[in-house]
Design an enzyme around this catalytic site. Structure first.
Site, PDB file in Angstrom:
ATOM      1  N   ASP A 110       0.792  -0.849   0.050  1.00  0.00           N
ATOM      2  CA  ASP A 110      -0.201  -0.338  -0.078  1.00  0.00           C
ATOM      3  C   ASP A 110       1.068   1.096  -0.176  1.00  0.00           C
ATOM      4  O   ASP A 110       2.224   1.188   0.351  1.00  0.00           O
ATOM      5  CB  ASP A 110      -0.820  -0.025   1.121  1.00  0.00           C
ATOM      6  CG  ASP A 110      -2.113  -0.866   0.932  1.00  0.00           C
ATOM      7  OD1 ASP A 110      -2.529  -0.930   0.493  1.00  0.00           O
ATOM      8  OD2 ASP A 110      -2.497  -1.707   2.169  1.00  0.00           O
ATOM      9  N   ASP A 128      -7.259  -1.341  -5.104  1.00  0.00           N
ATOM     10  CA  ASP A 128      -7.888  -0.826  -3.494  1.00  0.00           C
ATOM     11  C   ASP A 128      -9.356   0.209  -4.057  1.00  0.00           C
ATOM     12  O   ASP A 128     -10.577   0.023  -3.627  1.00  0.00           O
ATOM     13  CB  ASP A 128      -7.465  -0.272  -1.997  1.00  0.00           C
ATOM     14  CG  ASP A 128      -6.392  -1.284  -1.211  1.00  0.00           C
ATOM     15  OD1 ASP A 128      -6.946  -2.734  -1.525  1.00  0.00           O
ATOM     16  OD2 ASP A 128      -5.669  -1.319  -0.650  1.00  0.00           O
TER      17      ASP A 128
END
Length: 159
Positions: A110, A128
């Site tokens: 991330d 995401d």
């Protein structure tokens, strides 16, 4: 065919961006893009979205993701609604992108980090974004479609 191409493009973009972050940043390194609002911040997420279920292990996420992917494929081929198919395509691409990370690395890379009015939003990635946009698009479309059908039904009763 178009859905397959979109999946390939989105998964490719997701994996390339994660590779670029891992190659050019150290873990927990931060690069301010828009001070006090947006930065690149490399973290490794062993949980699900927003670090939920951290510590459950890769097998839990593998099984959960495979079940979700099977359901997506089933519904994709059992609807002719293009908007539903687009939404499912986005969710599928995101799930594949994060699944690749989990199986290859044991965690998800991330790196997008936003601070909204003093609150640090959970760090996320392109996969995401695909999952979130696909889900929101699906919910809004289904609610709108239901509203439209209800309105049409009421108009038919009045006629």
């Amino acid at each position: 065919m178009a859905s397959s191409l979109l999946i390939l493009i989105l998964v490719g973009l997701d994996q390339w961006s994660k590779w670029a972050i891992q190659t050019h940043m150290k873990l927990y390194e931060s690069i301010p893009i828009m001070p006090r609002f947006f930065k690149l911040f490399y973290v490794q997420n062993t949980g699900a979205g927003f670090s939920l279920f951290e510590g459950f292990g890769p097998w839990f996420f593998l099984i959960l993701t495979l079940i979700a992917l099977c359901a997506i494929v089933y519904y994709f081929y059992h609807t002719n609604d293009r908007m539903v198919q687009l939404s499912l395509t986005l969710i599928f691409a995101g799930a594949i992108g994060n699944l690749i990370d989990r199986m290859r690395l044991g965690y998800v890379v991330d790196f997008f980090s936003f601070n909204l009015f003093g609150w640090d939003f959970p760090v996320f990635n392109i996969a995401d974004i695909c999952i979130s946009v696909g889900f929101i698009l699906l919910v809004v479309y289904l609610l709108w479609d239901e509203y439209r059908k209800e309105k049409q039904w009421k108009n038919n009763i009045k006629s």
